[in-house]
Design a protein around this motif. Structure first.
Motif, PDB file in Angstrom:
ATOM      1  N   ARG B  48      51.618 -30.848 -20.258  1.00  0.00           N
ATOM      2  CA  ARG B  48      51.249 -30.938 -21.614  1.00  0.00           C
ATOM      3  C   ARG B  48      49.591 -31.990 -20.912  1.00  0.00           C
ATOM      4  O   ARG B  48      48.885 -31.440 -21.954  1.00  0.00           O
ATOM      5  CB  ARG B  48      52.804 -31.833 -22.149  1.00  0.00           C
ATOM      6  CG  ARG B  48      53.262 -31.771 -23.083  1.00  0.00           C
ATOM      7  CD  ARG B  48      54.974 -32.699 -23.638  1.00  0.00           C
ATOM      8  NE  ARG B  48      54.074 -33.635 -23.650  1.00  0.00           N
ATOM      9  CZ  ARG B  48      53.660 -33.414 -25.514  1.00  0.00           C
ATOM     10  NH1 ARG B  48      53.696 -32.683 -26.471  1.00  0.00           N
ATOM     11  NH2 ARG B  48      53.309 -34.408 -26.002  1.00  0.00           N
ATOM     12  N   ALA B  51      47.309 -29.683 -21.246  1.00  0.00           N
ATOM     13  CA  ALA B  51      46.737 -29.553 -22.288  1.00  0.00           C
ATOM     14  C   ALA B  51      45.674 -30.070 -22.470  1.00  0.00           C
ATOM     15  O   ALA B  51      45.431 -30.273 -24.067  1.00  0.00           O
ATOM     16  CB  ALA B  51      47.777 -28.939 -23.332  1.00  0.00           C
ATOM     17  N   LEU B  53      47.615 -33.398 -23.977  1.00  0.00           N
ATOM     18  CA  LEU B  53      48.274 -33.875 -24.813  1.00  0.00           C
ATOM     19  C   LEU B  53      49.116 -35.225 -24.545  1.00  0.00           C
ATOM     20  O   LEU B  53      49.804 -35.952 -25.175  1.00  0.00           O
ATOM     21  CB  LEU B  53      49.273 -33.391 -25.435  1.00  0.00           C
ATOM     22  CG  LEU B  53      48.801 -31.389 -26.506  1.00  0.00           C
ATOM     23  CD1 LEU B  53      49.743 -30.565 -26.305  1.00  0.00           C
ATOM     24  CD2 LEU B  53      48.697 -32.427 -27.742  1.00  0.00           C
ATOM     25  N   PRO B  73      42.011 -32.576 -26.256  1.00  0.00           N
ATOM     26  CA  PRO B  73      42.569 -30.707 -25.972  1.00  0.00           C
ATOM     27  C   PRO B  73      41.617 -29.957 -26.694  1.00  0.00           C
ATOM     28  O   PRO B  73      41.131 -29.401 -26.336  1.00  0.00           O
ATOM     29  CB  PRO B  73      43.934 -31.127 -27.151  1.00  0.00           C
ATOM     30  CG  PRO B  73      44.104 -32.966 -27.131  1.00  0.00           C
ATOM     31  CD  PRO B  73      42.679 -33.064 -26.233  1.00  0.00           C
ATOM     32  N   ARG B  74      40.896 -30.414 -28.143  1.00  0.00           N
ATOM     33  CA  ARG B  74      39.766 -29.376 -28.374  1.00  0.00           C
ATOM     34  C   ARG B  74      38.950 -28.848 -27.748  1.00  0.00           C
ATOM     35  O   ARG B  74      38.630 -27.767 -28.564  1.00  0.00           O
ATOM     36  CB  ARG B  74      39.511 -29.830 -30.238  1.00  0.00           C
ATOM     37  CG  ARG B  74      39.048 -31.396 -30.215  1.00  0.00           C
ATOM     38  CD  ARG B  74      37.955 -32.048 -31.461  1.00  0.00           C
ATOM     39  NE  ARG B  74      37.254 -32.864 -30.879  1.00  0.00           N
ATOM     40  CZ  ARG B  74      37.244 -33.720 -31.065  1.00  0.00           C
ATOM     41  NH1 ARG B  74      39.092 -34.880 -31.235  1.00  0.00           N
ATOM     42  NH2 ARG B  74      36.435 -34.975 -31.026  1.00  0.00           N
ATOM     43  N   ILE B  78      41.630 -24.529 -24.363  1.00  0.00           N
ATOM     44  CA  ILE B  78      42.988 -23.820 -24.395  1.00  0.00           C
ATOM     45  C   ILE B  78      43.864 -23.292 -25.993  1.00  0.00           C
ATOM     46  O   ILE B  78      43.262 -23.990 -26.816  1.00  0.00           O
ATOM     47  CB  ILE B  78      43.728 -24.964 -24.207  1.00  0.00           C
ATOM     48  CG1 ILE B  78      43.707 -25.803 -24.529  1.00  0.00           C
ATOM     49  CG2 ILE B  78      43.369 -25.284 -22.451  1.00  0.00           C
ATOM     50  CD1 ILE B  78      44.741 -26.937 -24.426  1.00  0.00           C
ATOM     51  N   MET B  80      47.610 -23.443 -27.440  1.00  0.00           N
ATOM     52  CA  MET B  80      49.435 -23.567 -26.447  1.00  0.00           C
ATOM     53  C   MET B  80      50.579 -23.054 -27.947  1.00  0.00           C
ATOM     54  O   MET B  80      50.233 -22.997 -28.939  1.00  0.00           O
ATOM     55  CB  MET B  80      49.097 -25.144 -26.286  1.00  0.00           C
ATOM     56  CG  MET B  80      50.699 -25.468 -26.178  1.00  0.00           C
ATOM     57  SD  MET B  80      50.253 -26.963 -25.359  1.00  0.00           S
ATOM     58  CE  MET B  80      52.112 -27.888 -25.226  1.00  0.00           C
ATOM     59  N   PHE B  82      54.304 -23.771 -29.122  1.00  0.00           N
ATOM     60  CA  PHE B  82      55.338 -24.536 -28.277  1.00  0.00           C
ATOM     61  C   PHE B  82      56.950 -24.145 -29.172  1.00  0.00           C
ATOM     62  O   PHE B  82      56.634 -22.913 -29.257  1.00  0.00           O
ATOM     63  CB  PHE B  82      55.712 -26.072 -29.900  1.00  0.00           C
ATOM     64  CG  PHE B  82      53.546 -26.036 -29.268  1.00  0.00           C
ATOM     65  CD1 PHE B  82      53.588 -28.000 -28.692  1.00  0.00           C
ATOM     66  CD2 PHE B  82      52.687 -26.414 -29.912  1.00  0.00           C
ATOM     67  CE1 PHE B  82      52.512 -28.175 -29.061  1.00  0.00           C
ATOM     68  CE2 PHE B  82      51.738 -27.050 -30.385  1.00  0.00           C
ATOM     69  CZ  PHE B  82      51.306 -27.555 -29.433  1.00  0.00           C
ATOM     70  N   GLN B  83      57.772 -24.991 -28.129  1.00  0.00           N
ATOM     71  CA  GLN B  83      59.214 -24.372 -28.099  1.00  0.00           C
ATOM     72  C   GLN B  83      59.448 -24.137 -29.716  1.00  0.00           C
ATOM     73  O   GLN B  83      60.231 -22.882 -30.078  1.00  0.00           O
ATOM     74  CB  GLN B  83      59.788 -25.618 -27.690  1.00  0.00           C
ATOM     75  CG  GLN B  83      61.211 -25.183 -27.828  1.00  0.00           C
ATOM     76  CD  GLN B  83      62.138 -26.604 -27.279  1.00  0.00           C
ATOM     77  OE1 GLN B  83      61.882 -27.238 -26.110  1.00  0.00           O
ATOM     78  NE2 GLN B  83      64.215 -25.819 -27.059  1.00  0.00           N
ATOM     79  N   ASN B  84      59.249 -25.350 -31.013  1.00  0.00           N
ATOM     80  CA  ASN B  84      59.630 -25.195 -32.419  1.00  0.00           C
ATOM     81  C   ASN B  84      58.583 -24.297 -32.539  1.00  0.00           C
ATOM     82  O   ASN B  84      58.167 -24.606 -34.184  1.00  0.00           O
ATOM     83  CB  ASN B  84      59.821 -26.327 -32.832  1.00  0.00           C
ATOM     84  CG  ASN B  84      59.179 -27.382 -32.910  1.00  0.00           C
ATOM     85  OD1 ASN B  84      57.457 -27.182 -31.935  1.00  0.00           O
ATOM     86  ND2 ASN B  84      59.857 -28.701 -33.161  1.00  0.00           N
ATOM     87  N   ALA B  86      55.850 -24.814 -34.338  1.00  0.00           N
ATOM     88  CA  ALA B  86      54.707 -25.767 -34.959  1.00  0.00           C
ATOM     89  C   ALA B  86      53.702 -25.119 -35.303  1.00  0.00           C
ATOM     90  O   ALA B  86      52.452 -25.280 -35.679  1.00  0.00           O
ATOM     91  CB  ALA B  86      53.922 -26.149 -33.925  1.00  0.00           C
ATOM     92  N   LEU B  87      54.557 -23.841 -36.718  1.00  0.00           N
ATOM     93  CA  LEU B  87      53.734 -23.692 -37.776  1.00  0.00           C
ATOM     94  C   LEU B  87      52.848 -24.778 -38.617  1.00  0.00           C
ATOM     95  O   LEU B  87      53.977 -25.413 -38.646  1.00  0.00           O
ATOM     96  CB  LEU B  87      54.311 -22.431 -37.654  1.00  0.00           C
ATOM     97  CG  LEU B  87      54.132 -21.358 -37.134  1.00  0.00           C
ATOM     98  CD1 LEU B  87      55.348 -19.981 -37.734  1.00  0.00           C
ATOM     99  CD2 LEU B  87      53.281 -20.911 -36.009  1.00  0.00           C
ATOM    100  N   GLY B 100      42.120 -22.041 -36.599  1.00  0.00           N
ATOM    101  CA  GLY B 100      41.420 -22.889 -35.408  1.00  0.00           C
ATOM    102  C   GLY B 100      40.294 -22.449 -35.246  1.00  0.00           C
ATOM    103  O   GLY B 100      39.242 -22.917 -34.858  1.00  0.00           O
ATOM    104  N   ARG B 147      48.372 -17.157 -32.702  1.00  0.00           N
ATOM    105  CA  ARG B 147      47.426 -18.704 -32.886  1.00  0.00           C
ATOM    106  C   ARG B 147      46.941 -18.283 -31.779  1.00  0.00           C
ATOM    107  O   ARG B 147      45.658 -19.056 -31.805  1.00  0.00           O
ATOM    108  CB  ARG B 147      48.912 -19.659 -33.573  1.00  0.00           C
ATOM    109  CG  ARG B 147      47.560 -20.613 -33.948  1.00  0.00           C
ATOM    110  CD  ARG B 147      48.274 -21.794 -35.190  1.00  0.00           C
ATOM    111  NE  ARG B 147      49.265 -22.324 -34.032  1.00  0.00           N
ATOM    112  CZ  ARG B 147      50.208 -23.008 -34.266  1.00  0.00           C
ATOM    113  NH1 ARG B 147      50.224 -23.524 -35.419  1.00  0.00           N
ATOM    114  NH2 ARG B 147      51.166 -23.760 -33.354  1.00  0.00           N
TER     115      ARG B 147
END
Lengths: 314, 367
Positions: B48, B51, B53, B73-74, B78, B80, B82-84, B86-87, B100, B147
């Protein structure tokens, strides 16, 4: 098979006498029966406090002033021909729409500010900001009435202190309309704030992180993540507030009593004026029924959007 | 594409708690590096920080030679996963992938070309109009990767991307991720707590524990030459056996004395390395796969026979695990399923001493 048949015939007469009891027992044990029984108190409340008064209002609106004969839609026709009533429709719409828009914007702004206060300090601010919504509106409006008072207005005193002239808050139609809206916005904003705050808290942080990595600025995050994620709550809150604001009675009644020259009347206060104060109950009922088609159309479109998004997202 | 460099990077939370305690790491262009370790070891925090974050408390992070400490970050270029996943639930698969590029004001045609290309690589072309809700876990994972791919960023970051998938799908997606990396060759930093994922995916594995890097190296090196007891125990499944022992110097050769009077000879090639520890207490480490049944015509050098009695026998199909308790130390041996092993009956075993490790119990470092 033969044996089965015999058993059935043999058991038949013996089981016959308690059959009604068994069937009743079975019906009583059905899930749908239990569900209906449990919902019965609510059905009774809705029937008694919503359906019956609504039906009775429709019935009343078709009677003459002395409630002795049926006159069909004459009350509605007379109202639509009355310039005062057309003004009430206009004023109700201006009042409700501008108040709801202002409440929605202010509520969103406050919710956003609260959301970014660390949890520890958030509770006290949340409590304080909810106060206007918690105080009974008739009482808080009395407070505002005193602040708007032509002789003792504390608001004018403040304006004079910075060199500005006094404002005829409740005496001049434009200002009186604005005053009614100001008080309604003051009292209703906390409701939007608390609903939006709950919605903001339900947006997963990772969506903002994903957006930040995708290249979103703070504004773009708000536009492309926060607002779309809050759309259902915003819609429901706006609909709810629109209904309540349209039907608002106490603020207008206490603050201006519809004046000056009936220019600040909204549906509810005008219905009271016509129905109770002037003693024409059927026409008062007709005034209050005018809100229904207006709100039904708005509710239909808002709820359709909410359902559609629920199917796609939740 | 770019290299990533971490210089003495520290993450310190309020109250002085350090999640990452000054780590150095060089990740080469095109490299696939996996950060692995138990939960709370600082691997996700490190990712993170790369990234953007999480803020960096001290030290520097460089992406493509530029210090990015204060770059949001933007602007780090990069992507990333995510584990879940994050759509964005309100956007279609196409819009999720295009978002993006849209924010970066790419022309519409270019966006379409890139999204379709990524969809082809990930085999999700038929899902582009759907909303994330209508996708399975594996499909969502693919969209999340899509993505990342469309952006063609300098670095891919993966934060435990397979943890929410079931075991079968996890293996399948693991292969998928490896395939994608072989196609796009973007520098990748991947975080997982699963050592199998780390071993199978990585060019180099970074093992972290308590906010420090225990060891960095290619998977086989970590397996064969662990630097610390932690790495030795973390890499490999079932985990390496650790048995308290003493290194004895008798009649010119070194011997390892195990509890129960068992003595195992140290191979000659290792003698010089261990001489300094002769007479001292050590931890004897040997992997279950190097403690096997005695095989006829076994030509492995440095085999040492020993007789142990298993208390629990677990047939796994392709192998059988025999659990042996030796005066408090649990030992697992990995034997051929055809060998008759029964709880309570002595089993002749062979220890491959060429694969043994000795650990200094004072420092927990492999000698």
């Amino acid at each position: 098979m033969a044996l089965d048949a015999t058993t059935v015939t043999a058991a038949g007469p013996a089981a016959a006498p308690p059959r009604t009891g068994v069937t009743l027992h079975r019906i009583a044990r059905r899930r749908s029966t239990i569900a209906f029984l449990m919902a019965l108190p609510l059905i009774a409340v809705i029937a008694g406090l919503v359906a019956w008064p609504a039906g009775y209002a429709i019935y009343l609106s078709t009677l003459n002033r002395r409630m002795t004969s049926f006159i069909g839609l004459d009350n509605f026709q007379i109202l639509l021909e009355s310039e005062t009533f057309r003004m009430v429709i206009w004023q109700s719409c201006i009042f409700a729409i501008s108040a709801v828009v202002l409440k929605a914007l202010l509520g969103f702004w406050l919710a956003h500010m609260l959301h970014h206060i660390p949890t520890k300090g958030q509770r006290i601010w949340r409590g304080l900001l909810l106060l206007p919504w918690v105080v009974p509106p008739a009482l808080s409006t009395l407070g505002w009435w005193w602040m708007f008072d032509p002789s003792y207005s504390s608001l004018n005193w403040l304006l004079n202190a910075v060199g500005a002239p006094s404002v005829p808050w409740l005496g001049e139609p434009g200002w009186a309309r604005a005053s009614v809206i100001i008080v309604n916005v003051w009292a209703g904003t906390p409701f939007f704030m608390i609903m939006y705050l709950a919605a903001l808290k339900s947006v997963p942080d990772q969506l903002y992180e994903a957006a930040a990595i995708d290249g979103a600025t703070g504004w773009q995050g708000l536009r492309y993540v926060t607002l779309p994620m809050m759309r259902n709550i915003i819609s429901i809150t706006v609909l709810f507030s629109l209904i309540v604001t349209f039907a608002n009675y106490d603020i207008v009644r206490v603050l201006t009593n519809g004046g000056p020259r009936d220019l600040t009347h909204v549906f509810a206060s005008y219905a009271f004026q016509v129905g109770v104060l002037s003693g024409n109950i059927p026409r008062g009922a007709a005034v209050s029924l005018f809100m229904f088609p207006l709100l039904a159309v708005v509710a239909f479109f808002i709820l359709r959007g909410v359902n559609q998004r629920n199917r796609e997202m939740a | 594409m770019a290299q990533v460099k971490l210089n003495r990077v520290v993450k310190e939370y309020e109250g002085g708690v350090q999640a990452v305690k000054g780590i150095d790491l060089d990740i080469a262009d095109h490299e696939f590096v996996v950060l692995v370790g138990p939960s709370g070891c600082g691997k996700s925090t490190t990712l993170r920080m790369i990234a953007g974050l999480e803020e960096i408390s001290r030290g520097d992070i460089l992406i493509g030679g530029t210090v990015v400490n204060d770059i949001p970050p933007r602007d780090r270029d990069i992507a990333m996963v995510f584990q879940n996943y994050a759509l964005y639930p309100h956007m279609s698969v196409y819009d999720n992938m295009a978002f993006g590029l849209m924010l970066r004001k790419f022309p519409k045609e270019e966006i379409r070309r890139r999204v379709e290309n990524a969809a082809r690589i990930l085999d999700i072309g038929m899902l582009l109009d759907r909303k994330p809700k209508a996708l399975s876990g594996g499909q969502r994972q693919r969209v999340a990767m899509g993505r990342a791919i469309v952006r063609d960023p300098k670095v891919f970051l993966f934060d435990e991307p397979l943890s929410n998938l079931d075991a079968k799908l996890r293996v399948q997606m693991r292969t998928e991720i490896k395939k994608v990396h072989q196609t796009v060759k973007t520098t990748t930093v991947y975080v997982t707590h699963d050592q199998v994922e780390a071993m199978t995916l990585a060019d180099r594995v970074v093992v972290m524990n308590h906010g420090v890097i225990e060891q960095v190296g290619p998977p086989t090196e970590l397996y064969h030459k662990p630097a610390t007891k932690f790495v030795a125990g973390f890499i490999g499944s079932p985990a390496m056996n650790f048995i308290p022992a003493r290194l004895a110097n008798g009649s010119g050769a070194l011997n390892i004395l195990l509890p129960g009077g068992i003595s195992l000879p140290v191979p000659e090639a290792r003698a010089k390395r261990y001489t300094g520890h002769a007479g001292k207490e050590v931890l004897f480490g040997i992997r279950p796969e190097h403690l096997t049944e005695v095989r006829p015509n076994d030509h492995r050098p440095n085999l040492a026979p020993l007789q142990l009695t298993p208390e629990v026998v677990e047939p796994m199909g392709m192998e059988t695990l025999a659990h042996i308790w030796l005066e408090g130390a649990e030992i697992v041996a990995r034997i051929d399923p055809s060998v008759p092993a029964e709880p309570g009956r002595a089993l002749p075993l062979a220890a491959d001493m060429g694969q043994m490790h000795l650990i200094d119990p004072q420092t927990d470092r492999v000698i």
